[in-house]
Write a protein that holds these residues in place. Sequence first.
Motif, mmCIF file in Angstrom:
data_model
loop_
_atom_site.group_PDB
_atom_site.id
_atom_site.type_symbol
_atom_site.label_atom_id
_atom_site.label_comp_id
_atom_site.label_asym_id
_atom_site.label_seq_id
_atom_site.Cartn_x
_atom_site.Cartn_y
_atom_site.Cartn_z
ATOM 1 N N PHE A 388 0.562 -1.294 -0.099
ATOM 2 C CA PHE A 388 -0.026 0.126 -0.004
ATOM 3 C C PHE A 388 0.882 1.189 0.113
ATOM 4 C CE2 PHE A 388 -2.777 -3.211 2.269
ATOM 5 C CZ PHE A 388 -3.747 -3.217 1.381
ATOM 6 N N ALA A 389 1.947 1.190 0.440
ATOM 7 C CA ALA A 389 2.739 2.448 0.501
ATOM 8 C C ALA A 389 3.925 2.673 -0.582
ATOM 9 C CB ALA A 389 3.519 2.674 1.843
ATOM 10 N N CYS A 390 4.591 3.775 -0.618
ATOM 11 C CA CYS A 390 5.337 4.147 -1.833
ATOM 12 C C CYS A 390 7.012 3.368 -1.509
ATOM 13 C CB CYS A 390 5.658 5.506 -1.482
ATOM 14 S SG CYS A 390 6.309 6.253 -0.278
ATOM 15 N N PRO A 391 7.701 3.137 -2.570
ATOM 16 C CA PRO A 391 8.906 2.571 -2.202
ATOM 17 C C PRO A 391 9.668 3.274 -1.156
ATOM 18 C CG PRO A 391 8.563 2.680 -4.601
ATOM 19 C CD PRO A 391 7.576 3.438 -3.821
ATOM 20 N N ASP A 392 9.682 4.431 -0.818
ATOM 21 C CA ASP A 392 10.361 5.280 0.068
ATOM 22 C C ASP A 392 9.994 4.758 1.457
ATOM 23 O OD1 ASP A 392 11.630 6.919 -2.009
ATOM 24 O OD2 ASP A 392 10.275 8.466 -1.729
ATOM 25 N N THR A 393 8.835 4.470 1.684
ATOM 26 C CA THR A 393 8.363 3.898 2.835
ATOM 27 C C THR A 393 9.269 2.614 3.257
ATOM 28 O OG1 THR A 393 6.364 5.110 2.532
ATOM 29 C CG2 THR A 393 6.453 3.249 4.539
ATOM 30 N N VAL A 394 9.008 1.633 2.082
ATOM 31 C CA VAL A 394 10.000 0.387 1.998
ATOM 32 C C VAL A 394 11.267 0.945 2.563
ATOM 33 C CG1 VAL A 394 10.280 -1.550 0.905
ATOM 34 C CG2 VAL A 394 8.050 -0.656 0.628
ATOM 35 N N GLN A 395 11.891 1.504 1.783
ATOM 36 C CA GLN A 395 13.234 1.955 2.272
ATOM 37 C C GLN A 395 13.437 2.327 3.457
ATOM 38 O OE1 GLN A 395 16.238 1.613 -0.202
ATOM 39 N NE2 GLN A 395 16.937 1.687 2.144
ATOM 40 N N ALA A 396 12.616 3.141 4.108
ATOM 41 C CA ALA A 396 12.655 3.375 5.452
ATOM 42 C C ALA A 396 12.567 2.426 6.537
ATOM 43 C CB ALA A 396 11.666 4.582 5.867
ATOM 44 N N LEU A 397 11.706 1.409 6.378
ATOM 45 C CA LEU A 397 11.788 0.116 7.136
ATOM 46 C C LEU A 397 12.983 -0.622 6.810
ATOM 47 C CD1 LEU A 397 8.048 -0.709 6.371
ATOM 48 C CD2 LEU A 397 8.980 -0.145 8.690
ATOM 49 N N ILE A 398 13.360 -0.723 5.641
ATOM 50 C CA ILE A 398 14.706 -1.525 5.633
ATOM 51 C C ILE A 398 16.097 -0.812 6.261
ATOM 52 C CG2 ILE A 398 16.452 -2.051 3.852
ATOM 53 C CD1 ILE A 398 14.083 -2.666 1.976
ATOM 54 N N SER A 399 15.863 0.545 6.367
ATOM 55 C CA SER A 399 16.851 1.230 7.001
ATOM 56 C C SER A 399 16.909 0.966 8.558
ATOM 57 C CB SER A 399 16.800 2.646 6.828
ATOM 58 O OG SER A 399 15.954 3.095 7.445
ATOM 59 N N TYR A 400 15.718 0.678 9.096
ATOM 60 C CA TYR A 400 15.729 0.317 10.496
ATOM 61 C C TYR A 400 15.975 -1.413 10.631
ATOM 62 C CZ TYR A 400 14.438 4.826 12.073
ATOM 63 O OH TYR A 400 14.059 6.163 12.348
ATOM 64 N N ARG A 401 16.571 -1.971 9.601
ATOM 65 C CA ARG A 401 16.906 -3.468 10.032
ATOM 66 C C ARG A 401 15.814 -4.350 9.519
ATOM 67 N NH1 ARG A 401 21.656 -3.570 14.425
ATOM 68 N NH2 ARG A 401 23.069 -2.019 13.581
ATOM 69 N N CYS A 402 14.742 -4.003 9.052
ATOM 70 C CA CYS A 402 13.676 -4.873 8.417
ATOM 71 C C CYS A 402 14.084 -5.478 7.276
ATOM 72 C CB CYS A 402 12.442 -4.055 8.216
ATOM 73 S SG CYS A 402 10.992 -4.994 7.951
ATOM 74 N N ASP A 403 14.496 -6.987 7.200
ATOM 75 C CA ASP A 403 15.308 -7.364 6.273
ATOM 76 C C ASP A 403 14.041 -8.275 5.297
ATOM 77 O OD1 ASP A 403 16.749 -8.830 4.697
ATOM 78 O OD2 ASP A 403 17.877 -10.316 6.282
ATOM 79 N N PRO A 404 14.058 -7.962 4.096
ATOM 80 C CA PRO A 404 13.292 -8.528 3.153
ATOM 81 C C PRO A 404 13.768 -9.484 2.756
ATOM 82 C CG PRO A 404 14.514 -6.793 2.136
ATOM 83 C CD PRO A 404 14.696 -6.570 3.422
ATOM 84 N N GLY A 405 14.995 -10.074 3.043
ATOM 85 C CA GLY A 405 15.631 -11.401 2.605
ATOM 86 C C GLY A 405 15.379 -12.552 3.644
ATOM 87 N N ARG A 406 14.713 -12.228 4.705
ATOM 88 C CA ARG A 406 14.824 -13.149 5.953
ATOM 89 C C ARG A 406 13.154 -13.407 5.880
ATOM 90 N NH1 ARG A 406 15.878 -11.956 12.346
ATOM 91 N NH2 ARG A 406 15.503 -13.982 12.892
#
Length: 543
Positions: A388-406
Amino acid sequence: MQMRGPPEPHGKLQEKGALHQFQPGMFVIFVSHQWLSSAHPDPHGEQMKVLRETLGGVIDGTVEVTEDIASRPDEKRLSPGTRQQIADGFLFLDWFAIPQITARMPGVNEEATKTDAALAVQSIPAYVELCNLFLALVPQLPHKDSAQHVNYATWMSRGWCRAELWCRLLSSKSDTSVIVVYSATDAEFMFPLDWQNRSIVDGDFTIEADRAAVVRLGEAAVEGKIRHLQEKGPLSDYRFWAALCPNLLRRQRKWRHLDEFLRHFQFANLREAVEDDTGMNAVMCAVFSGDAQTLRLLAESRANMNHALEGMSSLGYFDTQTALMAAAKSRQEAAVLATLLELRADVNARARTGLHVLFFCRTPEHVKTLMEHRAEMPRDILSGAASFACPDTVQALISYRCDPGRASPVSASGNASPLHAVALLSRGNRRAVETAKLLLAHRADVNLPYVPPRALTWKIRTARLRTAVFGYSNCNMMTRLYADFPGISPLGVATLVGHEQLIQLFLEFGAESFANDAGREPEDLAQSSHHHNLLPMLATFAT
């Protein structure tokens, strides 16, 4: 239903005697669509073919219209009586019903075009109001001038299409539902949140001069809806639309004194406002208004900042979701979320579905605010942002160590990856491919098979029984999804929904064409979903 090839315009149909003047008692179907070229809405008759086949399937009962994928309550259905009314009904489609002057191009017969546009704008609310059914005809097809794909997401971005949609959804009619037609076998009722953050004000217009006139139309629709609800009720709906009005019309929010706030939202006094525990209470009015100051005043009088929603599912806000979740879902400024948190809203509360407020984040600022207040980060959080959100929001979560590879562990919500999620809801997300690229760049597993939660077991068994009895090709999208969920890959989900660009991306990143637990490979899913255009691509990569 007997038409073939490119649809003929108003003038030719009138000469043939195929047009009818509206008479009370007619059952009218309004068809909203995006043109496939600047000079002709459907040069090869592709959209009309989908429309004919869909209507035929709806009439004979082989095409079901189900709830949207995001809501999935399985409550709405077209009755046999409605199907018969459709069979005997009339179509309103711009190319048929409105005289066509010229192609809508800047500088082409500009004065005549402007006059016609002005008249058409004034007439849209009347056309929509007289219709009993509203179809958004949005099959994915190439635009003949740009070669870009036209689909649900691009239709939703068009200013004129938004105007038609607003006139329907903001009508005073008791039933304002919208049916989205993705293909000849895939139609569903629109998810309420799909349109609430898509204002006419920032819609796309071929003719920029149209914007001001169409915006005035939108303003009239919103203000008319609010006046009607103020007079006729229900009160909760009046409060919702009155609070959301500035955001819908992109108007600057203004702070109200407490007495003005209470009068505007029809609370007798502060005590009533504080003690009200209905779905759309004073806290929710302040949240949807983006009014942080009033939230503070309500909190001083001990209003509950952890208010749980109830009875607002038709508006896209589901029972047990919190005020903080609603603030995120409705894309309020981060300051509103921060105020709720300062006033002791629970940053780690969960809805009955197990979802956490981070799942509903829509902006990077939301993520930052919630993380600063020590929000927990479950592994399935990225699925919400990816959907539902924009890629920038996804990037923000990743920057807080939310790992899409796990991969998420198999739990109450299954182990769906963010790639499954972005594919599943990609039809309404113009930036789905961009989001998927970001996830893949951070090692998201393109070949992760989905393990559904136990709570879906009976739905999966029922769906498989239906597909066995009626055949996959004769079942709707929701049935096929449930039947194919166990063991499905992100590539399989993208194939089911027919998103060609996502399929291409997944294949380029090494997606394997393996079968799900039912033994069905992506080629089988494409075939049964009538996405025959995908078969050459899937076959090429499979070999």
